[in-house]
Motif scaffolding. Structure first.
Motif, short mmCIF file in Angstrom:
data_model
loop_
_atom_site.label_atom_id
_atom_site.label_comp_id
_atom_site.label_asym_id
_atom_site.label_seq_id
_atom_site.Cartn_x
_atom_site.Cartn_y
_atom_site.Cartn_z
N PRO A 1 -11.14 -7.06 0.11
CA PRO A 1 -11.71 -7.69 1.12
C PRO A 1 -10.53 -8.23 2.12
N ALA A 2 -11.07 -8.31 3.40
CA ALA A 2 -10.09 -8.65 4.72
C ALA A 2 -10.78 -9.62 5.34
N ALA A 3 -10.14 -10.64 6.19
CA ALA A 3 -10.72 -11.58 7.00
C ALA A 3 -11.54 -11.09 8.11
N TRP A 4 -11.66 -9.73 8.34
CA TRP A 4 -12.66 -9.29 9.53
C TRP A 4 -13.59 -8.29 8.84
N THR A 5 -13.48 -7.96 7.48
CA THR A 5 -14.45 -6.98 6.90
C THR A 5 -14.54 -7.18 5.27
N PRO A 6 -15.68 -6.94 4.99
CA PRO A 6 -15.91 -7.08 3.36
C PRO A 6 -14.93 -6.22 2.73
N LEU A 7 -14.42 -5.22 3.14
CA LEU A 7 -13.80 -4.09 2.27
C LEU A 7 -12.78 -3.60 3.44
N TYR A 8 -11.39 -3.34 3.28
CA TYR A 8 -10.81 -2.52 3.97
C TYR A 8 -9.52 -2.07 3.15
N GLY A 9 -8.93 -0.96 3.60
CA GLY A 9 -7.95 -0.19 2.92
C GLY A 9 -7.22 1.00 3.99
N MET A 10 -6.10 0.92 3.54
CA MET A 10 -5.09 2.08 4.39
C MET A 10 -4.47 3.08 3.42
N VAL A 11 -4.60 4.29 3.79
CA VAL A 11 -4.11 5.44 3.09
C VAL A 11 -3.34 6.49 4.05
N ILE A 12 -2.46 7.02 3.71
CA ILE A 12 -1.80 8.27 4.11
C ILE A 12 -2.28 9.29 3.26
N ASP A 13 -3.22 10.46 3.61
CA ASP A 13 -3.60 11.73 2.82
C ASP A 13 -2.33 12.52 2.73
N ARG A 14 -2.64 13.71 2.21
CA ARG A 14 -1.39 14.51 1.77
C ARG A 14 -0.86 15.19 2.87
N TYR A 15 -1.63 15.38 4.27
CA TYR A 15 -1.22 15.96 5.23
C TYR A 15 -0.53 15.19 6.18
N GLY A 16 -0.13 13.53 5.75
CA GLY A 16 0.58 12.92 6.45
C GLY A 16 -0.27 11.87 7.52
N ILE A 17 -1.64 11.94 7.56
CA ILE A 17 -2.40 11.37 8.43
C ILE A 17 -2.74 9.91 7.86
N TYR A 18 -2.75 8.96 8.57
CA TYR A 18 -2.67 7.55 8.42
C TYR A 18 -4.30 7.29 8.44
N TRP A 19 -4.86 6.76 7.61
CA TRP A 19 -6.33 6.34 7.46
C TRP A 19 -6.56 4.96 7.25
N ASN A 20 -7.39 4.55 8.27
CA ASN A 20 -7.88 2.93 7.94
C ASN A 20 -9.38 3.07 7.64
N ILE A 21 -9.62 2.62 6.55
CA ILE A 21 -10.97 2.66 6.01
C ILE A 21 -11.71 1.22 6.13
#
Length: 53
Positions: free
Chosen positions: A30-50
């Motif tokens: 959980p985060a202040a602005w959303t019920p669920l939040y996470g960050m990941v860098i995929d195998r190709y080096g792309i940053y994702w905010n989910i």
């Protein structure tokens, strides 16, 4: 890249898929602005905010 989804199970599935052979920067939680939040860098080096809408 940003991904915003409604369904918690779908968010977890997408996060786990992107995390495979990648690097979790911030686990799904959980985060202040959303019920669920996470960050990941995929195998190709792309940053994702989910997050849950």
């Amino acid at each position: 890249m940003d991904i915003t989804l409604l369904d918690k199970a779908e968010i977890q599935r997408v996060f786990e898929t992107l995390s495979e052979s990648g690097n979790v920067i911030m686990p799904l939680a959980p985060a202040a602005w959303t019920p669920l939040y996470g960050m990941v860098i995929d195998r190709y080096g792309i940053y994702w905010n989910i997050m849950q809408k």
